[in-house]
Motif scaffolding. Structure first.
Motif, PDB file in Angstrom:
ATOM      1  N   GLY A  18     -12.928 -74.528  -1.293  1.00  0.00           N
ATOM      2  CA  GLY A  18     -12.261 -74.643   0.004  1.00  0.00           C
ATOM      3  C   GLY A  18     -13.137 -75.506   0.904  1.00  0.00           C
TER       4      GLY A  18
ATOM      5  N   ASN B 242     -11.791 -62.509  -1.270  1.00  0.00           N
ATOM      6  CA  ASN B 242     -11.500 -62.852  -2.670  1.00  0.00           C
ATOM      7  C   ASN B 242     -12.740 -62.571  -3.522  1.00  0.00           C
ATOM      8  OD1 ASN B 242      -8.905 -63.714  -2.054  1.00  0.00           O
ATOM      9  ND2 ASN B 242      -9.550 -65.814  -1.664  1.00  0.00           N
TER      10      ASN B 242
ATOM     11  N   SER C 185     -10.284 -72.495  -8.780  1.00  0.00           N
ATOM     12  CA  SER C 185      -9.210 -71.948  -9.610  1.00  0.00           C
ATOM     13  C   SER C 185      -7.826 -72.440  -9.181  1.00  0.00           C
ATOM     14  CB  SER C 185      -9.242 -70.420  -9.564  1.00  0.00           C
ATOM     15  OG  SER C 185      -9.138 -69.977  -8.225  1.00  0.00           O
ATOM     16  N   GLU C 186      -7.709 -72.956  -7.924  1.00  0.00           N
ATOM     17  CA  GLU C 186      -6.394 -73.463  -7.497  1.00  0.00           C
ATOM     18  C   GLU C 186      -6.542 -74.921  -7.065  1.00  0.00           C
ATOM     19  OE1 GLU C 186      -3.502 -70.645  -5.591  1.00  0.00           O
ATOM     20  OE2 GLU C 186      -5.345 -69.599  -5.107  1.00  0.00           O
TER      21      GLU C 186
ATOM     22  N   PHE D  72      -2.907 -71.526  18.731  1.00  0.00           N
ATOM     23  CA  PHE D  72      -1.944 -72.583  19.073  1.00  0.00           C
ATOM     24  C   PHE D  72      -0.570 -72.008  19.400  1.00  0.00           C
ATOM     25  CE2 PHE D  72      -4.443 -76.380  18.238  1.00  0.00           C
ATOM     26  CZ  PHE D  72      -5.503 -75.869  17.515  1.00  0.00           C
TER      27      PHE D  72
ATOM     28  N   ARG E 267      -6.691 -59.951   6.504  1.00  0.00           N
ATOM     29  CA  ARG E 267      -7.171 -60.640   5.315  1.00  0.00           C
ATOM     30  C   ARG E 267      -8.091 -59.735   4.502  1.00  0.00           C
ATOM     31  NH1 ARG E 267      -4.472 -65.130   4.571  1.00  0.00           N
ATOM     32  NH2 ARG E 267      -6.211 -66.126   3.486  1.00  0.00           N
TER      33      ARG E 267
ATOM     34  N   VAL F  11     -11.266 -70.106 -13.183  1.00  0.00           N
ATOM     35  CA  VAL F  11     -11.697 -68.936 -12.407  1.00  0.00           C
ATOM     36  C   VAL F  11     -13.169 -68.676 -12.701  1.00  0.00           C
ATOM     37  CG1 VAL F  11     -11.357 -66.462 -12.029  1.00  0.00           C
ATOM     38  CG2 VAL F  11      -9.391 -67.939 -12.511  1.00  0.00           C
TER      39      VAL F  11
ATOM     40  N   SER G 116       1.234 -65.508   4.860  1.00  0.00           N
ATOM     41  CA  SER G 116       1.041 -66.770   5.590  1.00  0.00           C
ATOM     42  C   SER G 116       1.269 -67.967   4.674  1.00  0.00           C
ATOM     43  CB  SER G 116      -0.360 -66.815   6.193  1.00  0.00           C
ATOM     44  OG  SER G 116      -1.337 -66.534   5.220  1.00  0.00           O
TER      45      SER G 116
ATOM     46  N   HIS H 182     -13.963 -74.109  10.965  1.00  0.00           N
ATOM     47  CA  HIS H 182     -15.112 -74.808  11.551  1.00  0.00           C
ATOM     48  C   HIS H 182     -16.368 -73.961  11.477  1.00  0.00           C
ATOM     49  CE1 HIS H 182     -12.571 -72.964  14.713  1.00  0.00           C
ATOM     50  NE2 HIS H 182     -13.702 -72.451  15.123  1.00  0.00           N
TER      51      HIS H 182
ATOM     52  N   ALA I  43     -20.816 -67.834   1.872  1.00  0.00           N
ATOM     53  CA  ALA I  43     -20.482 -68.542   3.114  1.00  0.00           C
ATOM     54  C   ALA I  43     -18.973 -68.615   3.296  1.00  0.00           C
ATOM     55  CB  ALA I  43     -21.083 -69.950   3.085  1.00  0.00           C
ATOM     56  N   GLY I  44     -18.553 -68.708   4.553  1.00  0.00           N
ATOM     57  CA  GLY I  44     -17.124 -68.823   4.859  1.00  0.00           C
ATOM     58  C   GLY I  44     -16.466 -67.458   5.002  1.00  0.00           C
TER      59      GLY I  44
HETATM   60  C1  FAD Z   1      -2.089 -69.034   8.502  1.00  0.00           C
HETATM   61  C2  FAD Z   1      -3.527 -69.366   8.791  1.00  0.00           C
HETATM   62  C3  FAD Z   1      -3.829 -70.323   9.726  1.00  0.00           C
HETATM   63  C4  FAD Z   1      -5.146 -70.656   9.994  1.00  0.00           C
HETATM   64  N1  FAD Z   1      -5.411 -71.589  10.938  1.00  0.00           N
HETATM   65  C5  FAD Z   1      -6.693 -71.920  11.205  1.00  0.00           C
HETATM   66  C6  FAD Z   1      -6.987 -72.915  12.176  1.00  0.00           C
HETATM   67  O1  FAD Z   1      -6.104 -73.485  12.819  1.00  0.00           O
HETATM   68  N2  FAD Z   1      -8.285 -73.214  12.404  1.00  0.00           N
HETATM   69  C7  FAD Z   1      -9.306 -72.597  11.731  1.00  0.00           C
HETATM   70  O2  FAD Z   1     -10.479 -72.899  11.972  1.00  0.00           O
HETATM   71  N3  FAD Z   1      -9.040 -71.645  10.795  1.00  0.00           N
HETATM   72  C8  FAD Z   1      -7.772 -71.307  10.519  1.00  0.00           C
HETATM   73  N4  FAD Z   1      -7.509 -70.372   9.557  1.00  0.00           N
HETATM   74  C9  FAD Z   1      -8.631 -69.791   8.795  1.00  0.00           C
HETATM   75  C10 FAD Z   1      -9.070 -70.753   7.671  1.00  0.00           C
HETATM   76  O3  FAD Z   1      -7.977 -71.057   6.854  1.00  0.00           O
HETATM   77  C11 FAD Z   1     -10.181 -70.117   6.843  1.00  0.00           C
HETATM   78  O4  FAD Z   1     -11.202 -69.671   7.717  1.00  0.00           O
HETATM   79  C12 FAD Z   1     -10.762 -71.125   5.866  1.00  0.00           C
HETATM   80  O5  FAD Z   1      -9.799 -71.577   4.961  1.00  0.00           O
HETATM   81  C13 FAD Z   1     -11.916 -70.467   5.096  1.00  0.00           C
HETATM   82  O6  FAD Z   1     -12.462 -71.404   4.216  1.00  0.00           O
HETATM   83  P1  FAD Z   1     -13.190 -70.912   2.889  1.00  0.00           P
HETATM   84  O7  FAD Z   1     -13.652 -72.170   2.203  1.00  0.00           O
HETATM   85  O8  FAD Z   1     -14.157 -69.852   3.203  1.00  0.00           O
HETATM   86  O9  FAD Z   1     -12.040 -70.216   2.025  1.00  0.00           O
HETATM   87  P2  FAD Z   1     -10.681 -70.783   1.439  1.00  0.00           P
HETATM   88  O10 FAD Z   1     -10.134 -71.877   2.251  1.00  0.00           O
HETATM   89  O11 FAD Z   1      -9.839 -69.570   1.202  1.00  0.00           O
HETATM   90  O12 FAD Z   1     -11.105 -71.411   0.044  1.00  0.00           O
HETATM   91  C14 FAD Z   1     -11.603 -70.603  -0.991  1.00  0.00           C
HETATM   92  C15 FAD Z   1     -11.349 -71.315  -2.306  1.00  0.00           C
HETATM   93  O13 FAD Z   1     -11.946 -70.559  -3.367  1.00  0.00           O
HETATM   94  C16 FAD Z   1     -11.068 -70.534  -4.480  1.00  0.00           C
HETATM   95  N5  FAD Z   1     -11.407 -69.373  -5.301  1.00  0.00           N
HETATM   96  C17 FAD Z   1     -11.266 -68.068  -4.962  1.00  0.00           C
HETATM   97  N6  FAD Z   1     -11.740 -67.281  -5.973  1.00  0.00           N
HETATM   98  C18 FAD Z   1     -12.176 -68.128  -6.935  1.00  0.00           C
HETATM   99  C19 FAD Z   1     -12.771 -67.927  -8.214  1.00  0.00           C
HETATM  100  N7  FAD Z   1     -13.066 -66.700  -8.682  1.00  0.00           N
HETATM  101  N8  FAD Z   1     -13.083 -69.010  -8.965  1.00  0.00           N
HETATM  102  C20 FAD Z   1     -12.821 -70.258  -8.491  1.00  0.00           C
HETATM  103  N9  FAD Z   1     -12.263 -70.506  -7.293  1.00  0.00           N
HETATM  104  C21 FAD Z   1     -11.957 -69.450  -6.530  1.00  0.00           C
HETATM  105  C22 FAD Z   1      -9.694 -70.480  -3.851  1.00  0.00           C
HETATM  106  O14 FAD Z   1      -8.719 -70.939  -4.765  1.00  0.00           O
HETATM  107  C23 FAD Z   1      -9.859 -71.421  -2.648  1.00  0.00           C
HETATM  108  O15 FAD Z   1      -9.549 -72.740  -2.979  1.00  0.00           O
HETATM  109  C24 FAD Z   1      -6.196 -70.000   9.291  1.00  0.00           C
HETATM  110  C25 FAD Z   1      -5.899 -69.026   8.338  1.00  0.00           C
HETATM  111  C26 FAD Z   1      -4.580 -68.701   8.086  1.00  0.00           C
HETATM  112  C27 FAD Z   1      -4.284 -67.652   7.047  1.00  0.00           C
END
Ligand code: FAD
Length: 487
Positions: A14, A273, A36-37, A375, A270, A114, A165, A331, A320-321
């Motif tokens: 992500g 994962n 994984s996706e 928003f 939420r 995965v 969502s 952000h 992280a995240g």
């Molecule tokens: C509807 C909605 C709107 C949002 N709008 C905003 C916004 O406007 N501004 C903002 O700052 N935040 C927003 N957010 C929050 C934001 O989407 C998240 O904070 C952000 O995506 C987190 O990033 P991440 O990389 O931690 O996780 P993710 O974006 O969830 O990415 C994690 C990745 O890990 C992969 N993964 C998971 N498990 C495994 C595994 N075992 N092996 C391999 N891959 C794996 C997943 O497939 C995914 O691609 C919103 C959230 C939602 C639900």
């Protein structure tokens, strides 16, 4: 079975995982990222980007309609099909080719499948074809697997094919009637979007709308939603959900009301994962949020010991995240990614690690200055404390409020501009610790507050930061005047 060794292995591509990997490469180490996706994660395809694309046209139309001359030039209604089409482009048509090319250009190795931790510093990746690749990390494994929607245990809900969502963000058509369970950020933003796109929206919010923001802000959003025809059922909850043979969903509420809808969106929070990540192999609990220390190392692991009494973790596992639950925002996760990437490089190369507050390797802003824009109509922008959270943290504060509509720049911006701002001042240190503003197009006002809070600009110095006339930023001057200047 293929084996590979890298300096660092990141699980999850992500926005956060991508940024960790980038920092690792920039620091001269090798990195593999496991996905994984779709590379780009939730944010790119089902969250930030598509949802903001769903909201943008309606916001632009509102802005035009708030000015009589411009209003005269708009004769039609919102073209929902065009909005959905533009949204598709902002979700890259759910194709991650562009982001994969970026990874390749940055020198990051992508392993699709995965990822599961099978032992310290070891990640097994199971591909779609069942093949397993074993990745060994010389220095660190970073978990950046994000979060997914919670489905609450409401009788009948799971069988009613509810939207999360993801389905809302990727909807191919606007339902005639949409029931939304949950009054948080996702629920209110999607109510704003879908009601503007023509759906008849009903919201059910057990804890009220946006309960964690200043109430003047959530009240204004609630008033606007009601004025736009959204039915609000607050302080009650669904007792059961049923989709009948015609496809209609019936939501029975605790207060005895039954609502009918064509789709039901669940936006009740939420979960991490981490359920299928092999955490049990290193003494951690699958399905739990991963708590981290100041350097974003998984601190629960530091407490787990081997049979010989040595800690299981000597600093190899980071999170992280979203998955560490500090701030579920892109952000803020990317900020953590920069900190964790640089920390791992520093530890691997023997360079100093600066974990002092606001130090290079510390994610201090997570605790003091998390900016967020909601928003809705109108927008809410907030950073740092609310009055309630500051008081709960034991700070001696003064909260100062002012009507944004009384500022000349705001009344020029839109007829009938309704908005309000509040700054929270720490009375012992005389610095800003919180700021909230609600009103049309206030998102871009936020960064000034974020800078004032992170830089701990003394209130006396803020008087010298003169906002240009006539802009909405003059709200800063009005707040300072209301606060008063020491003689
Ligand atoms: C509807 C909605 C709107 C949002 N709008 C905003 C916004 O406007 N501004 C903002 O700052 N935040 C927003 N957010 C929050 C934001 O989407 C998240 O904070 C952000 O995506 C987190 O990033 P991440 O990389 O931690 O996780 P993710 O974006 O969830 O990415 C994690 C990745 O890990 C992969 N993964 C998971 N498990 C495994 C595994 N075992 N092996 C391999 N891959 C794996 C997943 O497939 C995914 O691609 C919103 C959230 C939602 C639900």
């Amino acid at each position: 079975m293929t084996e590979n060794t890298f300096d660092v292995v990141v699980i999850g591509a992500g926005p956060v995982g991508e940024n960790v990997a980038d920092r690792i490469v920039q620091g001269g180490l090798t990195v593999a990222i496991v996905e994984s996706e779709l590379v780009g994660g939730e944010c790119s395809y089902w969250a930030c980007m598509p949802t903001k694309a769903l909201l943008r046209d309606a916001a632009a139309l509102r802005a035009v309609r708030s000015l009589p001359g411009a209003r005269a030039a708009v004769t039609g209604e919102l073209d929902a099909a065009a909005v959905l089409h533009r949204r598709d482009a902002f979700a890259s048509n759910w194709d991650d080719g562009g982001q994969v090319a970026w990874l390749q250009g940055a020198g990051i190795s992508l392993v699709r499948g995965v990822g599961r931790i099978s032992a310290a510093r070891t990640v097994e990746v199971t591909g779609a074809d069942g093949d397993v690749t074993v990745l060994e990390a010389r220095h660190a494994v970073v978990i950046a697997t994000g979060s997914s929607a919670v489905l609450p245990p409401i009788p009948g809900l799971a069988d009613a094919a509810p939207w999360t969502s993801r389905e809302a963000a990727a909807a191919k058509a606007v339902p005639g009637r949409l029931a939304i369970i949950g009054g948080g950020v996702v629920g209110t933003e999607m109510a704003t979007a879908f009601s503007a796109l023509g759906a008849q929206v009903t919201m059910i919010a057990r804890d009220g709308l946006l309960p964690t923001v200043e109430s003047f802000a959530s009240d204004l959003v609630a008033e606007t939603l009601k004025a736009q025809g959204v039915a609000l059922h607050l302080l009650t909850e669904p007792e059961s959900v049923r989709r009948d043979e015609t496809g209609t969903v019936h939501v029975a509420l605790a207060d005895g009301t039954t609502l009918d809808a064509d789709e039901v969106l669940v936006a009740t929070g939420r979960k991490p994962n981490t359920g299928d990540l092999g955490l049990e192999h290193v003494g951690l609990t699958p399905g739990a949020w991963l708590h981290v220390d100041d350097s974003l190392r998984v601190d629960q692991l530091l407490q787990v010991v081997n049979s010989d009494g040595t800690p299981v973790d000597d600093g190899w596992l980071y999170a992280a995240g979203d998955v560490n639950h500090r701030a579920l925002l892109t952000h803020q996760g990317k900020y953590q990614a920069r900190a964790v990437g640089d920390t791992i490089v520093a530890r691997a190369t023997g360079a100093p690690v600066d974990l002092a507050p606001w130090g290079r390797h510390s994610a201090t802003a997570d605790e003091r200055a998390v900016p967020q824009v909601i928003f809705t109509d109108p927008e809410i922008a907030a950073v740092g404390h609310t009055a309630a959270s500051a008081e709960a943290a034991g700070l001696r504060i003064r909260a100062v409020e002012y009507d944004v509509g009384s500022v000349a720049g705001a009344s020029l911006h839109a007829d009938g501009y309704a908005g309000r701002a509040c700054m929270i001042v720490d009375e012992d240190r005389k610095v800003l610790v919180g700021f909230t503003v609600v009103g049309p197009d206030v998102a871009e006002l936020l960064h000034a507050a974020t800078i004032a809070i992170t830089a701990e600009v003394p209130i006396d110095r803020l008087w010298h930061a003169v906002p240009a006339y006539p802009t909405v930023s003059e709200i800063w001057l009005r707040l300072l005047e209301t606060y008063g200047r020491a003689a």
